[in-house]
Design an enzyme around this catalytic site. Structure first.
Site, mmCIF file in Angstrom:
data_model
loop_
_atom_site.group_PDB
_atom_site.id
_atom_site.type_symbol
_atom_site.label_atom_id
_atom_site.label_comp_id
_atom_site.label_asym_id
_atom_site.label_seq_id
_atom_site.Cartn_x
_atom_site.Cartn_y
_atom_site.Cartn_z
ATOM 1 N N TRP A 1 0.826 -1.204 0.000
ATOM 2 C CA TRP A 1 0.000 0.000 0.000
ATOM 3 C C TRP A 1 0.866 1.263 0.000
ATOM 4 O O TRP A 1 0.421 2.324 -0.440
ATOM 5 C CB TRP A 1 -0.963 0.010 1.180
ATOM 6 C CG TRP A 1 -0.496 0.725 2.394
ATOM 7 C CD1 TRP A 1 0.360 0.246 3.345
ATOM 8 C CD2 TRP A 1 -0.847 2.050 2.796
ATOM 9 N NE1 TRP A 1 0.557 1.189 4.309
ATOM 10 C CE2 TRP A 1 -0.172 2.318 3.996
ATOM 11 C CE3 TRP A 1 -1.667 3.039 2.258
ATOM 12 C CZ2 TRP A 1 -0.285 3.522 4.672
ATOM 13 C CZ3 TRP A 1 -1.777 4.238 2.931
ATOM 14 C CH2 TRP A 1 -1.093 4.474 4.129
ATOM 15 N N HIS B 1 4.687 6.021 13.764
ATOM 16 C CA HIS B 1 3.253 6.308 13.874
ATOM 17 C C HIS B 1 2.953 7.042 15.176
ATOM 18 O O HIS B 1 2.199 8.026 15.195
ATOM 19 C CB HIS B 1 2.440 5.010 13.804
ATOM 20 C CG HIS B 1 2.159 4.539 12.409
ATOM 21 N ND1 HIS B 1 3.105 3.894 11.647
ATOM 22 C CD2 HIS B 1 1.048 4.613 11.634
ATOM 23 C CE1 HIS B 1 2.577 3.597 10.461
ATOM 24 N NE2 HIS B 1 1.337 4.019 10.428
#
Length: 505
Positions: free
Chosen positions: A394, A432
């Site tokens: 992705w 993240h």
């Protein structure tokens, strides 16, 4: 005798006419009894007549077709599978896909209409500016981005000293460690200390510095490999370490090949900084020209989808999040689940639009503008049948960086494959959390734990689920997982700021 001869031709003429008319009449005359001489003449005439032969061959065909028609009427079943059975081999579900799209559009249109009736129009462009700036005379995020040039120049001049041998490899490594650590620490300290920094501005600035960190790390590795090759008496990079050229459909660009240390220039450095890639090369694949129509289409998509994203967030997502605070404050389990599922639809829709806006429209725009040839920014992650396949496809720029500069070097050092994969997820989980907790100025580790939860999920899906079931599990994790993390952070941010406001009052 005369009568006999006179009657003979008449009889022959008559029999010839009869034979031409119908062979069944002659056959009946033979059955009634006739002279032997006349019989021979009749048979000779019958054998020479072509209409009789055609009828002899066509009659069986008519009988056969008639019998086949009877059989078709008697039999209408055969051994076959239902179309929806996997054994049928049927795969054309285009109509069902169109039905799903129509149902999705209708259901979301109903939700959007309900939202408009309940809240009115909430889209406010001025509010978007306030998300980046608290004070119109203070631009901390923009100043942080401009300050990043200091770290870029530090990396370039360190490489120049290493190329001529002014400093040793050990000294260069030490300088790089300081520079890369500063790339992560300096912006985070600024975001935490400057009160005029908004959360959205902090995310933007830290995102730029995170990309710069990965680029400079790759820049250091490739130049070190080039020095090792130069020391090994090699003049150019091996073909295996260079990306293939672009297809002739895009044009074959005639760019001079750069040899180390000829790449250590400001032009080369800033081309890499702005290029849509995280992995450095001495000679990037280049396209021959800029396609203006392609460029304008991508620019139009960028402008359209960014406005759509902002409108959907303001109109659809923000009211849902605000209405979710009370169930979380009261710890009402059923209402919490209902709020999470209600948030899942707009959150996932916005995530899909963001993916297209960033990875297709924006990155293709930058690549076309810079004539960057490698446009593989994503693969078919939507067909993922395992969690690992999704994370590998992705976001191709990040995947290439992890594979080239982190995963494979660990394998070459003898690290176990499973440990190397875990280390990659740990690194991803760190960034993240870095991009969420620092701008929000609170540390809850929800993003970190969400990323690390991908490891057991990947093991479970890979071991027990296959095919469409695995693909469904990946989609469920994307649709449900993100709203949980969003609600956790929003709830904690809301509670933290509510307590601060209560303390000031």
């Amino acid at each position: 005798m005369g009568d006999k001869y006179e009657r003979g031709p008449l009889i022959r003429r008559r029999r010839t006419t009869i034979s031409d008319a119908s062979s069944s009449v002659l056959n009946s005359k033979h059955a009634n009894g006739s002279k032997p001489g006349n019989t021979g003449e009749e048979s000779s005439v019958n054998h020479d007549s072509s209409p009789t032969k055609v009828r002899d061959t066509t009659i069986p065909r008519k009988d056969k077709s008639y019998s086949d028609g009877i059989k078709d009427r008697l039999r209408c079943h055969t051994i076959q599978e239902s179309l929806l059975s996997s054994a049928s081999g049927y795969s054309n579900y285009r109509g069902i896909l169109n039905w799903c799209v129509i149902m999705l559009v209708l259901s979301n249109a109903r939700l959007f209409l309900e939202n408009l009736i309940k809240y009115g129009i909430l889209v406010d462009p001025i509010q978007v500016v306030s998300l980046f700036l608290k004070d119109p005379y203070s631009w901390p995020a923009a100043c942080l981005v401009i300050a990043s040039n200091v770290f870029i120049m530090a990396a370039l001049y360190t490489e120049r000293r290493l190329s001529v041998g002014t400093i040793s490899e050990g000294t260069g490594t030490f300088l790089y460690i300081i520079n890369l650590a500063a790339v992560l620490i300096f912006p985070s300290a600024t975001v935490l200390s400057v009160t005029s920094m908004t959360p959205v501005g902090g995310v933007f600035a830290l995102g730029i510095y995170t990309v710069l960190f990965l680029k400079l790390y790759s820049y250091r590795d490739v130049n070190r490999w080039s020095r090792e090759i130069r020391h090994a008496k090699a003049r150019t990079l091996p073909r295996s370490q260079s990306c293939p050229s672009v297809h002739k459909a895009n044009g074959a660009a005639a760019h001079a090949q750069v040899i180390y240390p000829g790449n250590l220039t400001h032009r080369d450095m800033y081309y890499f900084v702005f290029a849509p890639t995280l992995c450095y090369e001495l000679n990037f694949p280049r396209s021959s020209r800029i396609r203006l129509r392609f460029l304008m289409r991508r620019l139009f998509e960028m402008l359209f989808f960014i406005q759509l994203l902002v409108g959907l967030i303001q109109q659809w997502m923000v009211p849902t999040i605000q209405n979710s605070m009370k169930p979380f404050r009261d710890m009402d389990g059923s209402r919490m689940v209902e709020r999470m599922l209600k948030l899942a639809v707009p959150n996932h829709f916005i995530w899909l639009i963001f993916f297209y806006w960033f990875f297709h429209s924006s990155m293709n725009f930058v690549a076309e503008l810079m004539q960057f040839g490698d446009r593989e920014f994503y693969r078919d992650w939507w067909n993922s049948e395992s969690v690992t396949y999704f994370w590998a496809n992705w976001n191709i720029p990040v995947h290439k960086w992890c594979l080239r500069h982190f995963y494979k070097p660990m394998l070459r050092r003898g690290v176990n494959k499973w440990l190397a994969q875990t280390a990659v997820f740990l690194l991803s989980a760190f960034f993240h959390e870095y991009l969420v907790s620092v701008p929000l100025k609170m540390f809850r580790l929800w993003a970190f734990m969400g990323m690390m939860a991908q490891l057991p999920l990947a093991w479970f899906v890979g071991r027990f689920l296959r095919g469409n079931y695995g693909n469904a599990a990946v989609w469920i994790s994307l649709i449900i997982g993100q709203p949980i993390a969003v609600l956790m952070y929003v709830h904690d941010y809301y509670v933290l700021h509510s307590l601060e406001m209560a303390g000031h009052n």
